[in-house]
Enzyme design. Structure first.
Site, PDB file in Angstrom:
ATOM      1  CD  GLU A   1      -2.600  -1.257   2.629  1.00 11.46           C
ATOM      2  OE1 GLU A   1      -3.777  -1.610   2.573  1.00 11.46           O
ATOM      3  OE2 GLU A   1      -2.030  -0.989   3.697  1.00 11.46           O
TER       4      GLU A   1
HETATM    5  C1  TNX Z   1      -4.124  -3.968   4.735  1.00  8.34           C
HETATM    6  S1  TNX Z   1      -2.617  -6.315   4.094  1.00  8.34           S
HETATM    7  C2  TNX Z   1      -2.847  -3.756   5.203  1.00  8.34           C
HETATM    8  C3  TNX Z   1      -2.634  -3.325   6.597  1.00  8.34           C
HETATM    9  C4  TNX Z   1      -3.925  -3.205   7.345  1.00  8.34           C
HETATM   10  C5  TNX Z   1      -4.853  -4.322   6.947  1.00  8.34           C
HETATM   11  C6  TNX Z   1      -6.125  -4.342   7.725  1.00  8.34           C
HETATM   12  C7  TNX Z   1      -1.500  -5.322   4.051  1.00  8.34           C
HETATM   13  C8  TNX Z   1      -0.264  -5.783   3.485  1.00  8.34           C
HETATM   14  N1  TNX Z   1      -1.730  -4.069   4.493  1.00  8.34           N
HETATM   15  O1  TNX Z   1      -1.920  -2.117   6.647  1.00  8.34           O
HETATM   16  O2  TNX Z   1      -3.658  -3.244   8.704  1.00  8.34           O
HETATM   17  O3  TNX Z   1      -5.152  -4.209   5.595  1.00  8.34           O
HETATM   18  O4  TNX Z   1      -6.864  -5.493   7.445  1.00  8.34           O
END
Ligand code: TNX
Length: 488
Positions: free
Chosen positions: A299
């Site tokens: 992300e």
């Molecule tokens: C996505 S999954 C994220 C996290 C969040 C999570 C909550 C991923 C690699 N990154 O930063 O905590 O969703 O479900």
């Protein structure tokens, strides 16, 4: 004729022992080994490790480790075909023999004994021959100690529960926008400032290097490797607030206690960024005996794509220069990887699946953590108070009824290292809350990672899971009494 028929009926209705993960093979015998007070346990050869495992078993049985002949024998060096983690357990009325090629195998065999032993009632082990070995080498759980901090004791208890179900990797998500949780001596403000709060504004916390080393040791004694993650180039607000020079604008910023994602980035163009990464990875690598460093990479919405690729290419080299293999979330599949790289697959959307495929095409391996099945922070159903639901609800059945080798279409089964269940902690304030989300779903993930795909079924698994109720209760686990499961 009538008697024969009755015997046959009795045989077919005797349920197999309710062990999770389901062993690769079980042959049920007749009779049982009665565990008496002072039951003798021996280990051969006697090493520091076999003695530790033997002592665990002796404590479990209320017995004692002896040098001479014993009722319960642990032997290292035997157990053909059980691999580096498997074991062979023979229970007969006269005694118990546990054989393995490694002390990890013996340890896993002891976990099976622990589950075979009734929590209430007569202390007897049913006669059986169990030959067992894992399907996958990577069977993990992740704790997000960044959004809400956990004490060393909390992490150790979680490790104990992982060990009971033969999990062997503990991934620690040590940094995020809301907190930095590991002391780095060359950049002290990361912990002292960056670790000083958490989601909701609580006091947060961080591990000293000595405390981190203690966690690593505690895990290793239970044959669990710690995989530390420093999330980069996004999810770094706590670091930027500690050292504003790491941000492109260089401006001071307050700490962040909300739960948004995707707004922060290290400054990919600045040389100081790579000094920072090199120092952090270097200190972490020195503290971590396992061969992996997780660099996050998810992300990174505040990093331009070209910058992201350039950054990941450089940090992979930094990780490798410190003698480790790079693990990253599937987004790192956009960069250049090598055969030592590992991607952690979390998103089942088509475009994201393509990133894992791209990684595999470059020789990388994959850990499966598809959010809809493996995310322990998803709500069980509409009535669940805790958790998120961006990937949908995830019932106990949803978390069990899938196959890591088939979940991403077109991905070579041989590229799949195993499975891991992340427990993101935005909504998870206490350890009791963490247990509520993790149990029982993590138990199903453990079985998916260990047991052969053939012969696994939800309708049979739920009965064995229900039989874990008394043990979980005896251990004081705050597990979710899902109505999908016939709890005993
Ligand atoms: C996505 S999954 C994220 C996290 C969040 C999570 C909550 C991923 C690699 N990154 O930063 O905590 O969703 O479900």
């Amino acid at each position: 004729m009538g008697a024969l028929l009755l015997a046959a009926v009795a045989m077919t209705t005797t349920p197999p022992p309710a062990v999770i993960p389901k062993p690769a093979s079980i042959a049920i015998g007749s009779g049982a080994f009665v565990v008496r007070k002072g039951t003798t346990v021996s280990v051969s050869p006697a090493t520091a490790e076999t003695r530790r495992v033997g002592n665990d078993l002796a404590a479990l049985l209320g017995g004692r480790l002896v040098a001479g002949p014993a009722k319960v024998k642990l032997e290292l060096g035997g157990g053909r075909g059980v691999g580096a983690e498997g074991y062979e357990l023979t229970v007969a009325s006269e005694g118990v023999r546990l054989v393995a090629g490694t002390s990890a195998g013996l340890f896993h065999g002891v976990q099976t004994v622990r589950q075979l032993l009734p929590v209430r009632g007569p202390r007897r082990l049913p006669a059986a021959v169990i030959r067992d070995r894992p399907r996958f080498p990577w069977r993990g759980a992740m704790l997000d100690v960044a959004r809400h901090f956990r004490t060393v004791r909390d992490v150790e208890r979680f490790i104990d529960l992982m060990a009971l179900y033969k999990l062997n990797r503990l991934h620690l998500h040590l940094s995020d926008d809301q907190g930095w949780r590991i002391a780095i001596s060359k950049w002290p403000r990361l912990a002292t400032h960056g670790g000083s709060t958490q989601v909701g504004g609580g006091k947060g916390g961080y591990y000293t290097q000595r405390q981190y080393a203690a966690i690593v040791r505690y895990a290793a004694e239970r044959y669990i490797d710690v995989v530390p993650e420093i999330d980069m180039p996004g999810h770094v607000h706590a670091a930027l607030s500690s050292y504003p020079e790491l941000a492109c604008d260089g401006k001071p910023s307050a700490l962040y206690t909300g739960i948004e994602v995707g707004f922060s980035s290290l400054c990919v163009a600045k040389p100081v960024t790579y000094r920072f990464v090199d120092d952090v990875i270097g200190e972490l690598a020195a503290l971590t005996p396992s061969p992996w460093i997780h660099v996050g990479g998810d992300e990174a919405a505040a990093t331009k794509r070209a910058d992201y690729v350039r950054f990941v290419n450089r940090i992979r080299q930094i990780v490798e220069r410190h003698g480790k293999r790079m693990v990253g979330w599937e987004e790192v599949g956009q960069a250049t990887l090598d055969a030592g790289s590992i991607v952690q697959h979390w998103n089942l959307e088509g475009a994201k699946s393509a990133l894992s495929q791209r990684a595999v095409a470059q020789g990388a391996k994959v850990i499966m953590s598809p959010a809809a099945h493996a995310y322990l922070d998803m709500k069980y159903d509409a009535s669940t108070r805790l958790g998120l639901q961006w990937a949908g609800f995830s019932s106990v059945r949803d978390s069990y009824a899938w196959d890591p080798a088939r979940v991403v279409p077109g991905l070579a089964a041989a590229a799949v290292l195993g499975v891991e269940a992340p427990l993101w902690s935005e909504t998870v304030r206490t350890m009791a809350d963490a247990e509520y989300l993790a149990f029982p779903r993590l138990i199903g993930i453990a079985e998916i990672g260990w047991s052969p795909a053939r012969g696994r079924s939800w309708s049979e698994y739920r009965l064995r899971l229900g039989a874990q109720g008394p043990l979980l209760a005896a251990l004081g686990v705050n597990y979710y009494r899902s109505p999908e499961v016939p709890w005993r």
